[in-house]
Design an enzyme around this catalytic site. Structure first.
Site, PDB file in Angstrom:
ATOM      1  N   GLU A 278     -19.334   5.947  -9.105  1.00 30.96           N
ATOM      2  CA  GLU A 278     -18.248   5.814 -10.075  1.00 30.96           C
ATOM      3  C   GLU A 278     -18.192   6.976 -11.071  1.00 30.96           C
ATOM      4  OE1 GLU A 278     -18.417   1.909 -11.800  1.00 30.96           O
ATOM      5  OE2 GLU A 278     -17.943   0.933  -9.893  1.00 30.96           O
ATOM      6  N   GLU A 516     -18.587  -1.112  -3.274  1.00 30.14           N
ATOM      7  CA  GLU A 516     -18.966  -2.206  -4.178  1.00 30.14           C
ATOM      8  C   GLU A 516     -17.836  -3.224  -4.243  1.00 30.14           C
ATOM      9  OE1 GLU A 516     -20.256  -1.568  -8.156  1.00 30.14           O
ATOM     10  OE2 GLU A 516     -21.606   0.092  -7.616  1.00 30.14           O
TER      11      GLU A 516
END
Length: 763
Positions: A278, A516
């Site tokens: 991220e 995820e």
């Protein structure tokens, strides 16, 4: 050759099933066993050594890897150089139990979490040999259990020391931050990494740390220090003199990756690497120094603007806006609060800036002594290149060039040259159109993340869900509202499908997996922890996984955490995502350790995938552990599984090609579903064309050879016989509101009838 046939790669291995005398299930191995599979990327698919398209399902291992084993809430952030991550995610002795459990559950594709801090806690040039040795020993065990992994370097909000996870403390001190002043100066929120985040006031607060001074400054210096922080020079850790901050941070990051690739890059069980979890822009492309974007950045509790963050860090008490939870908007500005009342500075006098804010040094802002407030001097500083005036694009100007450096560094390690590289965009953004072929690499996989953002923010799930992805892009509110479980499945499937399609549009024929996804287990005010009824968790997870299945996406769920319990959750920022925890086990009987297996092979039976004792400690397993097509001799077209019955509809297209050297398709069908004398049955094929092996939890399918098989679409129904008992009642908008609509309709008809009579009477 058709476009579908072009999805395959010519491989030397030939499967036994090409023999006309072959019987289904005669070969060794299981559907979800990736040892010796030789997985590679071909087109938008993973394929095995026989050219079969592989569906990968697994977990993130693990959330507890964000914090060291010797973390202490009371003394943090003292002695950061002593942090050790050995035994994260679990001690080597316990590895057989956990790997065997994941094998039983069919979750054999692992996103293995490592942090930069774990690799180099003490300095840019000193790497943790004990941790690297532990990591190599642990990942070496994966093939014994049929597991494969890609190693992801994890970060949230830059570092533990700025309220998240990832980078070592020395990265912040190198820039000039004083670690023990960060929270007091409003530069970071640290309660989440010291046991907080569980109260209503602190719930879901940690992502707001991305906008605060520490994380934003570090990300900006890392990606674009040469452009935006050119005056910030730091000691060269490899020699004498000073070097630019960007060079120091990036070179140290790449060398840490080099140490990691050297340690595990040659292992059979390591499929590939992911550069950074991220990634975040920091201040780069920031539209205004006076406010962050409400639509893209979490506004919850104290949210200093960039300018307010600068003044706070420089030691000036500053009023900042305070956002409270609200409806229908997620949050609303409720009042202002005064931060850093004591006027403490976050910048060290002995640091590279001599106690000054680096952004003040760059002329971005200044302090007006007459007005006693900070003033912006260069409002567009982070939008345009300070020297050329050209518009900045984070992906084009910074991310893609560094990604290329990272790929080169990792693949310079002999054992890692052919490893797959997993990449992702900024969270909640679609894959950028600028990610064109010149910025791509061989063996590259796009691995974005997806969560139901409303469910995460509220930590709640009921019958109403919302398409936050659409709302954030201007979707009409009424269109973004979904009622009932069937609609929740549709909602999540739409969002996940959109992510995949946007990836294909930008990257072309590259695999897309969801790196995820998951659900908070402490939904709805933690009701299930008191009642033992996890129906809402099951419903939410089912909606997520159904959405993934409809889009034919592989995934790694967040997360499998053996340390999870109901009080501390995943022991990081109040999160509680793991559906397994050793504390949830009902039996205290231990499983064989690694040492016991080496000395007594007879105890290995306890770790066999047919042993239901491995399920102990798991929750919502009917939802998480489900059938899937693992190895398909053809191209999967549709997989629709209904967990309330145990039935799956499967369609795939057969391809006659020299590139496909196997006729047998393998489906993982979990043995835990076959209680009470249930069996697996397949409709759509003759009985001799399939076989289910409960010990291997594998359904083998071998369609008959036909002369017209090119492009033939096969359809089978795989079902439990008798069907499973429903886990919950399916709800739809029309089912739940039919009586209300009927009542409203009857009332309208009655009113119309009454008025009609009145009109007739008046006439």
């Amino acid at each position: 050759m058709s476009s579908l046939a072009a999805s395959f790669v010519v491989l030397e291995s030939t499967h036994e099933s090409v023999d006309t005398d072959y019987k289904p299930g005669s070969s060794l191995g299981a559907a979800h066993d990736w040892s010796n599979a030789a997985l590679r990327v071909q087109g938008r698919h993973f394929v095995d050594k026989y050219g079969r398209i592989c569906g990968l399902r697994g977990v993130n291992l693990s959330g507890n890897c964000k914090s060291p084993t010797n973390h202490d809430d009371e003394t943090f952030p003292a002695n950061p150089e002593l942090a050790t991550f050995v035994d994260r995610p679990f001690p080597l002795e316990d590895a057989p139990e956990h790997f065997a459990r994941l094998r039983r559950w069919g979750l054999t594709f692992v996103r293995f979490i490592v942090t930069w801090e774990a690799l180099a806690p003490a300095s840019p040039t000193e790497f943790s040999t004990p941790f690297l040795n532990y990591l190599r020993a642990l990942l070496s065990l994966l093939p014994q259990y049929g597991l494969t992994a890609f190693v992801s370097l994890h970060q949230d909000v830059w570092s533990r020391y700025s309220g998240g996870s990832g980078a070592p403390a020395w990265t912040l001190t190198s820039v000039g931050f004083s670690l023990d002043a960060l929270e007091e100066c409003g530069a970071a929120w640290l309660k989440g990494v010291t046991g907080g985040g569980h109260t209503e006031e602190e719930r879901g607060l940690w992502p707001a740390g991305y906008q605060k001074l520490a994380a934003s400054t570090m990300a900006t210096c890392f990606w674009a220090g040469d452009t935006f922080a050119s005056k910030l020079k730091v000691p060269d850790p490899t020699g004498t003199g000073e070097i630019p901050i960007q060079k120091m941070l990036q070179d140290a990051f790449l060398e840490a990756w080099g140490a990691l690739a050297n340690a595990v890059g040659d292992l059979e069980g390591v499929l590939g690497f992911e550069m950074l979890n991220e990634p975040h822009r920091g201040y780069i492309e920031l539209e205004s120094l006076h406010a962050f974007d409400y639509n893209t950045d979490l506004h919850l509790r104290e949210i200093p603007s960039a300018l307010a963050g600068f003044t706070l860090g420089a030691g000036h008490p500053t009023l900042v806006p305070f956002y409270s939870r609200s409806f229908p908007m997620p949050t609303t500005l409720s009042h202002d609060v005064l931060l850093n009342e004591k006027g403490r500075k976050v910048w060290r006098e002995d640091g590279p800036t001599k106690g000054r804010c680096p952004w003040e040094m760059q002329g971005v802002w200044g302090w007006d002594p007459d007005k006693q407030k900070g003033v912006v001097l260069r409002e567009s500083y982070f939008k345009k290149h300070p020297q050329t005036g050209e518009k900045i694009d984070w992906y084009r100007d910074f991310y893609y060039p560094f990604l290329a450096r990272w790929v080169e560094r990792v693949r310079s390690v002999p054992g890692a040259r052919d490893k797959i590289v997993f990449v992702e965009a900024i969270p909640n953004e679609f894959c950028p159109r600028s990610w064109t072929e010149e910025h791509q690499f061989d063996n590259m996989v796009y691995a974005p993340h997806w969560y139901d953002l409303n469910g995460l923010f509220q930590k709640a799930f009921k019958n109403m869900t919302y398409n936050v992805q659409g709302l954030s892009r201007g979707m009409f509110v009424a269109r973004a509202m979904y009622w009932g479980h069937a609609s929740a499945r549709d909602n999540f499937a739409l969002q996940l499908g959109t992510i995949a399609r946007e990836g294909y549009k930008s990257l072309g024929e590259r695999p897309v997996i969801i790196g995820e996804c998951g659900i908070p287990m402490d939904l709805n005010h933690k009701e299930a922890f008191h009642t033992g009824d996890f129906t809402w968790q099951s419903k939410m997870m089912d909606a997520v996984i159904t959405g993934l299945e409809r889009s034919l996406l592989g995934y790694t769920l967040w997360n499998y955490n053996p340390d999870n319990d109901d009080v501390h959750g995943d022991s990081w920022c109040g999160e509680n995502f793991s559906w397994f925890g050793t504390a949830h086990r009902r039996s205290a009987t231990p499983f064989p350790s690694l040492s016991a297996l080496k000395s007594n092979s007879g105890v290995f039976q306890a770790l066999d995938q047919s042993n239901p004792d491995l399920d102990d400690g798991g929750r919502i397993l009917r939802t998480v552990v489900r059938p899937y097509p693992a190895k398909v001799a053809g191209v999967p077209l549709r997989w629709a599984y209904e967990l309330n019955t145990g039935q799956a509809d499967f369609e795939w297209q057969e391809i006659k090609s020299e590139d496909l050297r196997c006729r047998e398709t393998e489906i993982f069908y979990p043995a835990m579903l076959l209680t009470g004398g249930r069996t697996v049955h397949v409709d759509g094929l003759a009985r001799d064309a399939w076989k289910y092996d409960i010990k291997r939890q594998t359904l083998f399918i071998l369609p008959p050879i036909t002369s017209s098989a090119v492009g033939t679409t096969r359809h089978v129904v795989v079902r439990a016989d008798p069907p499973l008992e429903p886990l919950f009642t399916m709800t739809t908008h029309w089912q739940d509101f039919a009586k209300w609509y009927a009542g409203a309709g009857a009332l309208v008809l009655a009113i119309v009838g009454f008025l009609f009579k009145v009109v007739l009477a008046d006439g």
